[in-house]
Structures are given as C-alpha cells and as structure tokens.
Design a protein around this motif. Structure first.
Motif, PDB file in Angstrom:
ATOM      1  N   VAL A 248       9.829  15.131  45.927  1.00 49.71           N
ATOM      2  CA  VAL A 248       9.989  15.106  44.622  1.00 49.71           C
ATOM      3  C   VAL A 248       8.814  15.133  43.817  1.00 49.71           C
ATOM      4  CG1 VAL A 248      10.288  13.108  43.014  1.00 49.71           C
ATOM      5  CG2 VAL A 248      11.880  13.121  44.777  1.00 49.71           C
ATOM      6  N   ILE A 249       7.599  14.594  44.529  1.00 52.64           N
ATOM      7  CA  ILE A 249       6.300  14.865  43.949  1.00 52.64           C
ATOM      8  C   ILE A 249       6.069  16.403  43.622  1.00 52.64           C
ATOM      9  CG2 ILE A 249       3.839  14.575  44.392  1.00 52.64           C
ATOM     10  CD1 ILE A 249       4.293  12.209  45.698  1.00 52.64           C
ATOM     11  N   ALA A 250       6.452  17.306  45.033  1.00 51.71           N
ATOM     12  CA  ALA A 250       6.035  18.592  44.905  1.00 51.71           C
ATOM     13  C   ALA A 250       6.832  19.275  43.996  1.00 51.71           C
ATOM     14  CB  ALA A 250       6.462  19.199  46.360  1.00 51.71           C
ATOM     15  N   ALA A 251       8.261  18.839  43.760  1.00 52.18           N
ATOM     16  CA  ALA A 251       9.094  19.751  42.894  1.00 52.18           C
ATOM     17  C   ALA A 251       8.711  19.512  41.435  1.00 52.18           C
ATOM     18  CB  ALA A 251      10.596  19.158  42.897  1.00 52.18           C
ATOM     19  N   ILE A 252       8.178  18.197  40.965  1.00 49.20           N
ATOM     20  CA  ILE A 252       7.763  17.980  39.694  1.00 49.20           C
ATOM     21  C   ILE A 252       6.314  18.775  39.319  1.00 49.20           C
ATOM     22  CG2 ILE A 252       6.703  16.305  38.158  1.00 49.20           C
ATOM     23  CD1 ILE A 252       8.209  14.132  39.423  1.00 49.20           C
ATOM     24  N   SER A 253       5.616  18.801  40.499  1.00 50.58           N
ATOM     25  CA  SER A 253       4.320  19.690  40.424  1.00 50.58           C
ATOM     26  C   SER A 253       4.447  21.094  40.093  1.00 50.58           C
ATOM     27  CB  SER A 253       3.478  19.390  41.576  1.00 50.58           C
ATOM     28  OG  SER A 253       2.128  20.227  41.600  1.00 50.58           O
ATOM     29  N   VAL A 254       5.350  21.700  41.030  1.00 49.88           N
ATOM     30  CA  VAL A 254       5.611  23.158  40.921  1.00 49.88           C
ATOM     31  C   VAL A 254       6.409  23.586  39.480  1.00 49.88           C
ATOM     32  CG1 VAL A 254       7.711  23.264  41.836  1.00 49.88           C
ATOM     33  CG2 VAL A 254       6.028  25.030  42.317  1.00 49.88           C
ATOM     34  N   ALA A 255       7.044  22.648  39.065  1.00 48.24           N
ATOM     35  CA  ALA A 255       7.838  22.892  37.932  1.00 48.24           C
ATOM     36  C   ALA A 255       6.973  22.799  36.744  1.00 48.24           C
ATOM     37  CB  ALA A 255       8.890  21.807  37.613  1.00 48.24           C
ATOM     38  N   THR A 256       5.884  22.138  36.674  1.00 44.40           N
ATOM     39  CA  THR A 256       5.079  22.344  35.544  1.00 44.40           C
ATOM     40  C   THR A 256       3.954  23.231  35.829  1.00 44.40           C
ATOM     41  OG1 THR A 256       3.750  20.589  36.873  1.00 44.40           O
ATOM     42  CG2 THR A 256       5.274  19.574  35.131  1.00 44.40           C
ATOM     43  N   GLY A 257       4.007  24.070  36.757  1.00 40.53           N
ATOM     44  CA  GLY A 257       3.132  25.378  37.066  1.00 40.53           C
ATOM     45  C   GLY A 257       1.949  25.010  37.381  1.00 40.53           C
ATOM     46  N   VAL A 258       1.296  26.127  37.794  1.00 41.84           N
ATOM     47  CA  VAL A 258      -0.037  26.261  38.495  1.00 41.84           C
ATOM     48  C   VAL A 258      -1.188  25.605  37.542  1.00 41.84           C
ATOM     49  CG1 VAL A 258      -2.029  27.859  39.452  1.00 41.84           C
ATOM     50  CG2 VAL A 258       0.485  28.077  39.934  1.00 41.84           C
ATOM     51  N   ASP A 259      -1.257  25.657  36.400  1.00 41.54           N
ATOM     52  CA  ASP A 259      -2.341  25.436  35.377  1.00 41.54           C
ATOM     53  C   ASP A 259      -2.029  23.950  35.103  1.00 41.54           C
ATOM     54  OD1 ASP A 259      -3.263  27.790  35.323  1.00 41.54           O
ATOM     55  OD2 ASP A 259      -1.909  28.614  34.117  1.00 41.54           O
ATOM     56  N   LEU A 265      -2.698  17.810  40.701  1.00 41.72           N
ATOM     57  CA  LEU A 265      -2.742  17.102  41.921  1.00 41.72           C
ATOM     58  C   LEU A 265      -3.824  17.542  42.640  1.00 41.72           C
ATOM     59  CD1 LEU A 265       1.089  17.198  43.057  1.00 41.72           C
ATOM     60  CD2 LEU A 265      -0.306  15.253  42.449  1.00 41.72           C
ATOM     61  N   SER A 266      -4.210  18.753  42.706  1.00 39.79           N
ATOM     62  CA  SER A 266      -5.430  19.275  43.547  1.00 39.79           C
ATOM     63  C   SER A 266      -6.867  18.562  42.998  1.00 39.79           C
ATOM     64  CB  SER A 266      -5.677  20.879  43.245  1.00 39.79           C
ATOM     65  OG  SER A 266      -4.509  21.344  43.858  1.00 39.79           O
ATOM     66  N   ARG A 267      -6.880  18.271  41.756  1.00 39.46           N
ATOM     67  CA  ARG A 267      -7.995  17.663  41.402  1.00 39.46           C
ATOM     68  C   ARG A 267      -8.059  16.440  41.641  1.00 39.46           C
ATOM     69  NH1 ARG A 267      -8.460  18.975  35.028  1.00 39.46           N
ATOM     70  NH2 ARG A 267     -10.269  17.570  35.325  1.00 39.46           N
ATOM     71  N   MET A 268      -6.818  15.520  41.641  1.00 38.45           N
ATOM     72  CA  MET A 268      -6.850  14.021  41.751  1.00 38.45           C
ATOM     73  C   MET A 268      -7.146  13.859  43.487  1.00 38.45           C
ATOM     74  SD  MET A 268      -3.449  11.625  41.456  1.00 38.45           S
ATOM     75  CE  MET A 268      -2.688  12.377  42.721  1.00 38.45           C
ATOM     76  N   ASN A 269      -6.460  14.823  44.222  1.00 36.33           N
ATOM     77  CA  ASN A 269      -6.581  14.450  45.591  1.00 36.33           C
ATOM     78  C   ASN A 269      -7.926  14.812  46.259  1.00 36.33           C
ATOM     79  OD1 ASN A 269      -4.874  13.526  47.744  1.00 36.33           O
ATOM     80  ND2 ASN A 269      -4.846  15.766  48.791  1.00 36.33           N
ATOM     81  N   LEU A 416      -3.462   7.615  53.844  1.00 38.76           N
ATOM     82  CA  LEU A 416      -1.972   7.799  53.979  1.00 38.76           C
ATOM     83  C   LEU A 416      -1.624   8.459  52.491  1.00 38.76           C
ATOM     84  CD1 LEU A 416      -0.409   4.727  55.642  1.00 38.76           C
ATOM     85  CD2 LEU A 416      -0.941   6.779  56.611  1.00 38.76           C
ATOM     86  N   LEU A 417      -2.230   7.905  51.485  1.00 41.32           N
ATOM     87  CA  LEU A 417      -1.994   8.334  50.113  1.00 41.32           C
ATOM     88  C   LEU A 417      -2.335   9.726  50.021  1.00 41.32           C
ATOM     89  CD1 LEU A 417      -1.147   7.954  47.142  1.00 41.32           C
ATOM     90  CD2 LEU A 417      -3.251   7.119  46.641  1.00 41.32           C
ATOM     91  N   VAL A 418      -3.654   9.965  50.360  1.00 33.49           N
ATOM     92  CA  VAL A 418      -4.274  11.251  50.416  1.00 33.49           C
ATOM     93  C   VAL A 418      -3.550  12.295  51.517  1.00 33.49           C
ATOM     94  CG1 VAL A 418      -6.355  12.758  51.290  1.00 33.49           C
ATOM     95  CG2 VAL A 418      -6.762  10.536  50.161  1.00 33.49           C
ATOM     96  N   THR A 419      -3.061  11.773  52.204  1.00 36.68           N
ATOM     97  CA  THR A 419      -2.209  12.865  53.265  1.00 36.68           C
ATOM     98  C   THR A 419      -0.873  12.985  52.716  1.00 36.68           C
ATOM     99  OG1 THR A 419      -2.978  11.813  55.232  1.00 36.68           O
ATOM    100  CG2 THR A 419      -1.070  13.011  55.257  1.00 36.68           C
ATOM    101  N   LEU A 420      -0.288  12.196  51.802  1.00 42.08           N
ATOM    102  CA  LEU A 420       0.930  12.651  51.058  1.00 42.08           C
ATOM    103  C   LEU A 420       0.765  13.392  49.880  1.00 42.08           C
ATOM    104  CD1 LEU A 420       3.857  11.884  50.633  1.00 42.08           C
ATOM    105  CD2 LEU A 420       3.033  10.082  48.906  1.00 42.08           C
ATOM    106  N   VAL A 421      -0.409  13.445  49.133  1.00 45.61           N
ATOM    107  CA  VAL A 421      -0.755  14.208  48.142  1.00 45.61           C
ATOM    108  C   VAL A 421      -1.074  15.537  48.576  1.00 45.61           C
ATOM    109  CG1 VAL A 421      -1.787  14.495  45.858  1.00 45.61           C
ATOM    110  CG2 VAL A 421      -1.241  12.326  46.540  1.00 45.61           C
ATOM    111  N   PHE A 422      -1.946  15.432  49.737  1.00 47.46           N
ATOM    112  CA  PHE A 422      -2.422  16.806  50.066  1.00 47.46           C
ATOM    113  C   PHE A 422      -1.095  17.630  50.682  1.00 47.46           C
ATOM    114  CE2 PHE A 422      -6.955  15.897  51.553  1.00 47.46           C
ATOM    115  CZ  PHE A 422      -7.427  16.840  50.972  1.00 47.46           C
ATOM    116  N   VAL A 423      -0.138  17.222  51.262  1.00 51.03           N
ATOM    117  CA  VAL A 423       1.035  17.814  51.941  1.00 51.03           C
ATOM    118  C   VAL A 423       1.909  18.357  50.678  1.00 51.03           C
ATOM    119  CG1 VAL A 423       2.964  18.072  53.240  1.00 51.03           C
ATOM    120  CG2 VAL A 423       0.687  16.681  54.061  1.00 51.03           C
ATOM    121  N   SER A 424       1.878  17.404  49.794  1.00 49.49           N
ATOM    122  CA  SER A 424       2.686  17.736  48.215  1.00 49.49           C
ATOM    123  C   SER A 424       1.825  19.187  47.797  1.00 49.49           C
ATOM    124  CB  SER A 424       2.560  16.629  47.579  1.00 49.49           C
ATOM    125  OG  SER A 424       3.247  15.463  47.881  1.00 49.49           O
ATOM    126  N   THR A 425       0.645  18.975  47.668  1.00 53.21           N
ATOM    127  CA  THR A 425      -0.140  20.363  47.001  1.00 53.21           C
ATOM    128  C   THR A 425       0.154  21.418  48.138  1.00 53.21           C
ATOM    129  OG1 THR A 425      -2.093  19.755  48.098  1.00 53.21           O
ATOM    130  CG2 THR A 425      -1.584  19.087  45.889  1.00 53.21           C
TER     131      THR A 425
END
Length: 517
Positions: A248-259, A265-269, A416-425
């Motif tokens: 779900v996180i990855a889908a929302i992220s990729v739908a909104t685009g690279v920019d 997500l990258s900056r946050m992580n 655990l949170l960082v891992t989740l977001v890392f793999v999402s990115t």
C-alpha cells in the motif's frame, strides 16, 4: 530523429510484458507444484553461475568502478548529462533517492549480520582471528567490499551515462537493451529485435526476483521483530499483513511519481536512518564505532584490490562475494534506469562521486554503526549476540544488539520502521523502472507503475504461503539471471567512455578533432 524516437516511447512492449510476466507467474506455479524441484534447479544453476562466471563478475565490477573514476577525475567529468543546464533535483534529495536503492536491501539486517558472520569466522583471505579484537577490521572490511565502492558503481555509473546519452540526447527508448547499443547500434531498438527483447526480458525477470525476495524476507524479518518486541504471533497471517502494508505504501508512493512520492519517502527514510545512527553513536560504544570505521576503511582500501579479485576458497566465494556480485548485477539495469531518471542536469563527476564514493562511504559507516556495535558487545559479552544470531538468523542479530543498548526497545521499533520504508522505496523505484523498461518513456503511465507494485506484492505473498524456502529460492535465482545481465552490461565499459567524449565535444570541453568517429 529525436522526435521520431520519442513517438515510439509511449506504447507498452507487449511481447516483453507477456514473456517476462509469464516467466514470473510460471515460477510461482512451479514452486506451488514442486518446490523441491525448483530449489534443486536453482541450486545447480547457482553453482554453475558462481563457478564459471564468478571471476568475470569480479573483473567486470572492478573495471566498471575504475573506468568511472577515470571519467570523473579527467576533463570528461565536466560533461553535463540529460540536456539540462542545472540539476533537476537538489543534492540532498538526489543523494537520498540514490541511497534508498542498494542501502534498502542491506540497511538493517545485513548491516548487523554480515560483520558478525565474518567476525565469528574470519574470511579465508585473512589470518584466522575469529572472535577476537584483531578480527574486527577484517570483518568490517569484507562487509565494506560487498556493500561499498564496487557494488554501488555497478548500479548506476557507466550504465547510467549510456542510458542518459541515448535517451535524453538521442531520443531512444530508456530500456535495458540500450546497453547493447555500443555493439549493435540503432538495430537494437528496432521493433522485433530478438536480442533487444531478450535483454529487456532478462533484466525485468532478474530485478523481479531480486525484489520479490526482499519483500518476502521483510515479512519474515518484521514478523520476527514484532514477536520479539510485542509477542505478536509470528505467523503467515502476520507476514501477509506486513507485506500488504508495504505494498500500500509503495503503491501510493509510485502513483505520485518520482518527484513527489519516491523522493519524499527517500528523504524521510534517510532522515530516520541518520537519527538512528546518532542515537546508537550516543547510547552505544561511540569511540569504538568511530575508531573502527576509520581503521576498517583504511584496511578495506589497502586490501581492496586483493579482496576484489580473490580466487581462493571457491565455496566461500560462492556464498559471499560472488553471490553479492550476482545480486547487484541483477539489479544493475533497473537501478541505472532509476538513477538516470533522477540525475538530469548532473555532471559525470557529480554522478560518479555520489554513486561510487559518497553512497558507499555512507553505507560503510552505517554498517560500522550497526554491525560494529554488535561486535563490541560480542567482545565484551561473548555469546550475547552470536547465540541469538546462530539460532534466529539476521532478525535476531538486530534485535539482540538493540536489546543490549539503553532505550533498546525504542531503537528496535525505529529499525523495524526504517526497514519497512526502505523496502517500500525499493519496491516503488523498481516498479517504476520496470514500467519505464516496458514503455521506453521516463514518465510511464500511473497504472503501469502501480500494476507492478501490486504484482510484486501478490507474488511475494504467494511465495510466503508456499514456505520460507520459496523466498530463498527466488532470491538465489537472481544470481542465475545475473549471467546474461552481466553480458548485457559489458559494452557499457567502453560505450560510456565513447559517449562521454561525444558529449564533451558537443559541450566544448574538448576540441572537435579529438571526437571519436
């Protein structure tokens, strides 16, 4: 030529889509029917790949790194890529997105477990100083080799230069087949090119294997961590819920685009990772971490050439160095596409320094913070980290290290949170690059990007349902697919140099008489 090529970029390559998707579905179906057969086939293919291609991969990665340095620190370093006068992304945003590619795969669990593994059993190249203070530098240095300069360079330096030249300057589709342009020329982009289609298919299948594996492992590792921290049952249902949340996180992220989504997500992580690193530095063995990073990095640089070309213990090489080189080669084409997309306006020098030097040093320091803390604790309290690690694997290593630190529970939750977001990115960036490979356009339609996120997630859930061994099988299969990928990427060694020279002439960096015809 540029306008004509751009008109061809928007349509999906249906044969490549059908064959690559079909092969992935076939793998899952066969795993459901006879997992033992699949494991046997992959293990034998893995052994063949390591035996006959391991040496080639070692030379390929080293040559890729050295040629990149040559381009960066000569006049060609001034060449600006992507037909933009200024960078499209700010430096921090740009580096953050780069860091969330390879570091996402090893950011937590490998950072804790690999240095510990080499500490408990010294790498064969070095004297046996297992489980002693003298074994700390070799253990960290071996980890630095696997996650450092050579690994990062193959993901997005020479291959990225080739892609950016052909796509942004020449108007050709941004596809893995572009790496073969130095050999086949324009023909590689012709409709119906069997070699071109094969290059795209192999690259998509390779990165899909390398993505679904980490997704599955994430479910298993976070399930273990949640059980360790909160006594939540580590069951298939828990793992599926975790993977579903990631998708779900990855889908929302990729739908909104690279920019937007991916860079946010990258900056946050990266921010969260820096915060965790500072916390461990303050709460953990601060001076040990700082001192060992310096001494281990010096040891690494001093022995880098020997480690990179080591040809001794073949079984050990297949389990470690060759495995990692195959893994990163499998990621190479898609990561080059992603880095090409976010690097418009950057110079070759910017690109090489960021990808081949800055990102590896950040990764090595992170490995020292996490893994070095574990080594210090193990030295002071033998068995406190190694016993849980040998019994529970990588997740146990991280949790046991955090358990020994003040505020360990909060640090573990942070990991655990960082891992989740890392793999999402990782999932969102890989899904984006697969969509790019199928269309040749650096801004593929939203539904194609989201489609691949969902496919990766559903197939990972199916593999989890089959059993943990299926996750290991598909993870190891990336090394098998790395064989053809490594051949596809070979022409970038000279292609990038030639294209850098052409652009240097166009940008008046060198005189026209030196132009390569």
């Amino acid at each position: 030529m540029l306008k004509e090529n751009n008109r061809l970029n928007k349509s999906i390559d249906k044969p490549v889509f059908a064959i690559s998707g079909g092969l992935l579905i076939l793998f899952v179906i066969l795993a459901m029917i006879d997992l033992n057969m699949i494991e046997s086939w992959i293990n034998s293919s893995f052994a063949f790949s390591a035996k006959y291609f391991g040496s080639y991969w070692e030379v390929l990665l080293l040559a890729n790194f050295l040629i990149g340095l040559f381009l960066a620190f000569t006049k060609y370093g001034k060449v600006r890529l992507g037909k933009m006068d200024k960078p499209e992304n700010g430096y921090y945003r740009w580096v953050a997105m780069i860091l969330c590619t390879l570091l996402a795969s090893g950011g937590v669990f490998w950072a804790a477990s690999e240095p510990l593994s080499h500490f408990l059993t010294s790498p064969p190249l070095f004297p046996d100083n297992s489980s002693t203070l003298a074994g700390v530098e070799p253990a960290l240095a071996q980890s630095f080799l696997h996650w450092g300069f050579l690994a990062w360079a193959i993901l997005g330096t020479l291959a990225t230069i080739v892609l950016m030249y052909l796509h942004y300057h020449k108007g050709y589709p941004m596809k893995p087949r572009a790496f073969l342009y130095p050999v086949f020329g324009d023909k590689i982009f012709k409709k119906g090119s069997i070699i071109g289609s094969a290059a795209d298919i192999v690259s998509i299948v390779a990165v899909a294997a390398g993505t679904m594996g980490p997704i599955g492992f994430l479910g298993l590792q976070l399930g273990y961590g949640l059980h360790w921290l909160f006594d939540i049952p580590n069951t298939l249902v828990t793992n599926i819920i975790i993977v579903s949340g990631l998708i779900v996180i990855a889908a929302i992220s990729v739908a909104t685009g690279v920019d937007r989504g991916i860079q946010f997500l990258s900056r946050m992580n990266v921010g969260l990772t820096v915060f965790l690193a500072v916390c461990i530095l303050v709460l953990g063995p601060t001076m040990f971490i700082l001192n060992k990073f310096i001494s281990a990095e010096a040891f690494h640089i001093q022995n880098m050439l020997t480690m990179a070309l080591y040809q001794g213990d073949q079984a050990w090489l297949g389990w470690w160095t060759v495995f990692f080189w195959g893994w990163f080669l499998g990621y190479g084409p898609m990561m080059a596409i992603f880095i090409a997309r976010i690097s418009r306006g950057r110079t070759i020098r910017d690109l090489i320094i960021a990808v081949s030097i800055v990102a590896p040093l950040v990764t090595n320091f992170w490995f020292t913070v996490v893994g070095g803390t574990g080594l210090k604790i193990e030295l002071d309290k033998p068995g406190s980290i190694s016993e849980p690690f040998l019994e529970g694997g990588m997740p146990a290593a991280v949790m046991s290290i955090m358990d020994q630190l003040p505020l360990g529970m909060f640090l573990a939750i942070g990991f655990l949170l960082v891992t989740l977001v890392f793999v999402s990115t990782t999932v969102d960036s890989i899904s984006y690059t697969v969509a790019v490979s199928l269309t040749g356009d650096d801004k593929p339609q939203k539904w194609i990007r989201v489609f691949w996120v969902v496919i990766f997630g559903l197939m990972s859930i199916m593999l989890l349902a089959i059993g943990e061994n299926s996750i290991s099988a598909i993870q190891n299969s990336i090394v098998v697919t790395a064989v053809p990928v490594s051949i596809i990427m070979l022409p970038t060694l000279w292609g990038a140099v030639k294209m850098a020279r052409i652009l240097a002439v166009e940008q008046n960096i060198i005189t026209p008489e030196k132009k390569v015809k």
